[in-house]
Design a protein around this motif. Structure first.
Motif, short mmCIF file in Angstrom:
data_model
loop_
_atom_site.label_atom_id
_atom_site.label_comp_id
_atom_site.label_asym_id
_atom_site.label_seq_id
_atom_site.Cartn_x
_atom_site.Cartn_y
_atom_site.Cartn_z
N ARG A 131 0.85 -1.19 0.00
CA ARG A 131 0.00 0.00 0.00
C ARG A 131 0.89 1.24 0.00
O ARG A 131 1.95 1.26 0.61
N CYS A 132 0.40 2.26 -0.68
CA CYS A 132 1.13 3.53 -0.77
C CYS A 132 1.37 4.11 0.63
O CYS A 132 0.49 4.05 1.48
N ARG A 133 2.55 4.68 0.83
CA ARG A 133 2.89 5.22 2.15
C ARG A 133 2.28 6.60 2.38
O ARG A 133 2.49 7.19 3.42
N HIS A 134 1.54 7.11 1.40
CA HIS A 134 0.87 8.40 1.64
C HIS A 134 -0.42 8.16 2.42
O HIS A 134 -0.48 8.39 3.63
N LEU A 135 -1.46 7.64 1.74
CA LEU A 135 -2.72 7.39 2.45
C LEU A 135 -3.23 5.97 2.24
O LEU A 135 -4.40 5.69 2.47
N GLY A 136 -2.36 5.09 1.73
CA GLY A 136 -2.70 3.68 1.74
C GLY A 136 -3.41 3.12 0.53
O GLY A 136 -3.98 2.02 0.60
N CYS A 137 -3.39 3.79 -0.61
CA CYS A 137 -4.03 3.22 -1.80
C CYS A 137 -3.17 2.09 -2.36
O CYS A 137 -1.98 1.98 -2.09
N LYS A 138 -3.83 1.29 -3.21
CA LYS A 138 -3.13 0.14 -3.80
C LYS A 138 -2.28 0.62 -4.97
O LYS A 138 -2.73 1.41 -5.80
N ASP A 145 3.27 2.72 -8.90
CA ASP A 145 2.70 4.07 -8.92
C ASP A 145 1.32 4.06 -8.25
O ASP A 145 0.57 3.08 -8.39
N CYS A 146 1.00 5.15 -7.61
CA CYS A 146 -0.27 5.24 -6.88
C CYS A 146 -1.29 6.04 -7.69
O CYS A 146 -1.04 7.19 -8.04
N PRO A 147 -2.44 5.43 -7.97
CA PRO A 147 -3.45 6.14 -8.76
C PRO A 147 -4.17 7.24 -7.99
O PRO A 147 -4.85 8.07 -8.59
N CYS A 148 -4.03 7.25 -6.67
CA CYS A 148 -4.80 8.23 -5.89
C CYS A 148 -4.24 9.64 -6.04
O CYS A 148 -4.91 10.53 -6.54
N HIS A 149 -2.99 9.84 -5.61
CA HIS A 149 -2.44 11.20 -5.70
C HIS A 149 -1.09 11.22 -6.42
O HIS A 149 -0.42 12.25 -6.42
N GLY A 150 -0.68 10.06 -6.96
CA GLY A 150 0.47 10.06 -7.86
C GLY A 150 1.83 9.77 -7.25
O GLY A 150 2.85 9.93 -7.92
N SER A 151 1.89 9.32 -6.00
CA SER A 151 3.21 8.94 -5.45
C SER A 151 3.75 7.76 -6.25
O SER A 151 2.99 6.94 -6.78
N ARG A 152 5.09 7.66 -6.30
CA ARG A 152 5.72 6.56 -7.05
C ARG A 152 6.87 6.00 -6.23
O ARG A 152 7.54 6.73 -5.49
N GLY A 164 6.46 12.29 -4.66
CA GLY A 164 5.50 12.48 -3.58
C GLY A 164 4.10 12.64 -4.11
O GLY A 164 3.89 12.51 -5.31
N PRO A 165 3.14 12.84 -3.21
CA PRO A 165 3.28 13.37 -1.86
C PRO A 165 3.79 12.40 -0.78
O PRO A 165 4.09 12.83 0.32
N ALA A 166 3.89 11.08 -1.05
CA ALA A 166 4.42 10.19 -0.02
C ALA A 166 5.81 10.65 0.39
O ALA A 166 6.59 11.09 -0.45
FE1 FES Z 1 -0.85 7.17 -2.70
FE2 FES Z 1 -1.97 9.41 -1.85
S1 FES Z 1 -2.49 7.39 -1.29
S2 FES Z 1 -0.37 9.17 -3.27
#
Ligand code: FES
Length: 490
Positions: free
Chosen positions: A447-454, A465-472, A482-484
């Motif tokens: 899970r993404c270290r920002h807010l936990g998306c897959k 890569d995170c589809p939620c806010h774009g962390s990689r 970031g934002p992670a």
């Molecule tokens: Fe992955 Fe926000 S949860 S960038």
């Protein structure tokens, strides 16, 4: 094909010795003690460097820090066009914010082009700065071109309709914006960076407000981590110029923007050193101009020395389409330029606001001494200079004609609402996705270290890569974008 930005390749010391007056990359130290300053700029990309330089020029005491090296983020990944032509844009902009505000948006970017020209001239910066026309073109229909032409005329933006271009294929219609520019972003950045108190490889982990016993804010404290240890930089004012703000609250930028990726090939074998076509239907004629396709594929072209840059393959970060975008560009290149050889390739990541206008101004209404620069969509070189024009006025409490248009606190309800709904929907999809699939790699189960998306796999960059806010994240778990703030735990 080498995976390397052309700008990095041709700014290494061995290459640069051959380029008269160019500045080799200078090594900057990391933060090694507690510091204090009037203004701390976080992020030494072009937006941060230009703003810090402008503030220092006005007599402010400025420190600028970067988590890596100056210009090593999106500045090195850009195609480095300096233009007020921002794709199919002004028609929608007028509908969204009206003619008066749209005219100010265009005027701010027009001034930015001239400011680049002035700096290049004043400091004799050898950065391949060239005046070029920017073309918006279509191979399918003239409908959107005409719409954009009408919009540009309403805003007094000089432009003309044409069918004459340097492209080796026929088009239906094009809109030419004269007197725009292109350059080498790292050569330019290094000249200004050398004038600043800059610390590299110094990551800001957090920023907090320092209050007195009456609860009044006095200073801000940035917590820094470098190879020398942990330190505090105390500052009266903070500017977040770090691409995507890493603080979730205040500001809530994660709910107001998403990120997109796009890809670039540097093609050799088409042009000679002077930019003359060596072969094909345009053999013997110069390649002039910078091009952006208004059709669905959104290909872009510009020349850089003897290379032709072909850009495209846009997609939301975390939603890679499956087929390699580099291969897609190579296929397109072989159709446009059968003699072409893909010498270099790289990709970029852009922050997109709901109304596609950058956020430049106060970070939030609760933090009067914090400022933000972000949301440049695909036009960061020009908007960086716009930011460097606005923020000094805000900090010095002077009125600025453009600040309201770019204010992060603006109330463009349709844009904000659209962004909130879209980002909320994407975030809930990413959060709710199961990780139970046995076929998933161990990385994809993370899970993404920002807010936990897959996370999803990006085969072009071998990243997650995170589809939620774009962390990689890289395969070794390191945060790439970031934002992670924190690396994956593998
Ligand atoms: Fe992955 Fe926000 S949860 S960038």
């Amino acid at each position: 094909m080498q995976k390397l930005s052309l700008w990095e390749k041709f700014s290494e010391p061995t290459e640069i010795q051959a380029i008269e007056n160019a500045l080799p990359r200078k090594k900057y130290s990391s933060v090694s003690k507690h510091l204090n300053t009037e203004i701390l700029v976080i992020g030494a990309g072009l937006a941060g460097i230009l703003t810090a330089y402008r503030l220092q020029e006005k007599g402010h005491r400025v420190i600028i820090v970067d988590a890596a090296e100056a210009g090593s983020g999106q500045t090195k990944n850009t195609t480095a066009k300096i233009t007020l032509q921002h794709g199919f844009f002004y028609s929608d902009l007028i509908s969204d914010i009206g003619e008066t505000a749209s005219r100010l948006y265009a005027e701010a970017h027009k001034n930015a082009i001239e400011e680049y020209a002035r700096l290049v001239k004043d400091f004799s910066i050898s950065c391949d700065f060239e005046r070029e026309s920017a073309y918006l073109y279509s191979t399918l229909s003239d409908e959107k071109i005409l719409s954009e032409y009408e919009a540009a005329r309403k805003l007094d933006i000089p432009c003309e309709l044409t069918t004459e271009t340097s492209l080796p294929f026929s088009i239906v219609s094009a809109l030419r914006f004269p007197e725009q520019a292109q350059f080498h972003p790292l050569k330019f950045l290094r000249v200004l960076a050398a004038k600043l108190e800059l610390y590299e490889n110094s990551k800001v982990l957090d920023v907090t407000l320092n209050k007195n016993e009456n609860g009044e804010t006095q200073t801000s404290c940035a917590q820094i981590e470098s190879s020398h240890g942990s330190f505090i930089i105390e500052a009266e004012k903070i500017i977040f110029a770090c691409h995507f703000p890493f603080l979730n609250i205040p500001g809530y930028y994660f709910a107001r923007m998403h990120q997109e990726r796009s890809y670039v090939l540097a093609l050799s074998g088409i042009l000679d050193e002077s930019g003359i076509y060596q072969n094909g239907p345009k053999a013997g004629t110069p390649f002039k101009g910078m091009y952006y396709c208004i059709d669905e594929d959104t290909f872009s072209f510009r020349r850089a020395g003897s290379y032709l840059l072909l850009g495209g393959g846009n997609h939301r970060t975390g939603s890679h389409p499956g087929e390699s975008q580099y291969e897609m560009l190579k296929t397109a290149a072989s159709q446009f330029f059968p003699q072409a050889n893909a010498a270099f390739c790289w990709s970029a990541q852009d922050c997109m606001t709901g109304d596609l206008i950058p956020y430049i101004g106060p970070f939030s209404s609760d933090t009067p001494d914090w400022y933000v620069i972000t949301g440049f969509k695909k036009w960061g070189m020009t908007s960086s200079m716009v930011a460097a024009g606005i923020l000094p006025d805000l900090i010095e409490k002077r009125s600025n004609p453009y600040s309201a248009v770019f204010s992060p606190q603006r109330h463009n309800l349709s844009g904000e609402l659209k962004a909130m709904l879209t980002e909320g929907y994407e975030a809930s999809k990413g959060l709710l996705k199961s990780t139970a699939d046995l076929l998933l790699s161990p990385y994809e189960k993370k899970r993404c270290r920002h807010l936990g998306c897959k996370l999803t796999y990006n085969q072009d960059e071998d990243s997650f890569d995170c589809p939620c806010h774009g962390s990689r994240f890289a395969k070794d778990g390191k945060v790439l974008d970031g934002p992670a703030q924190e690396d994956l735990r593998l």
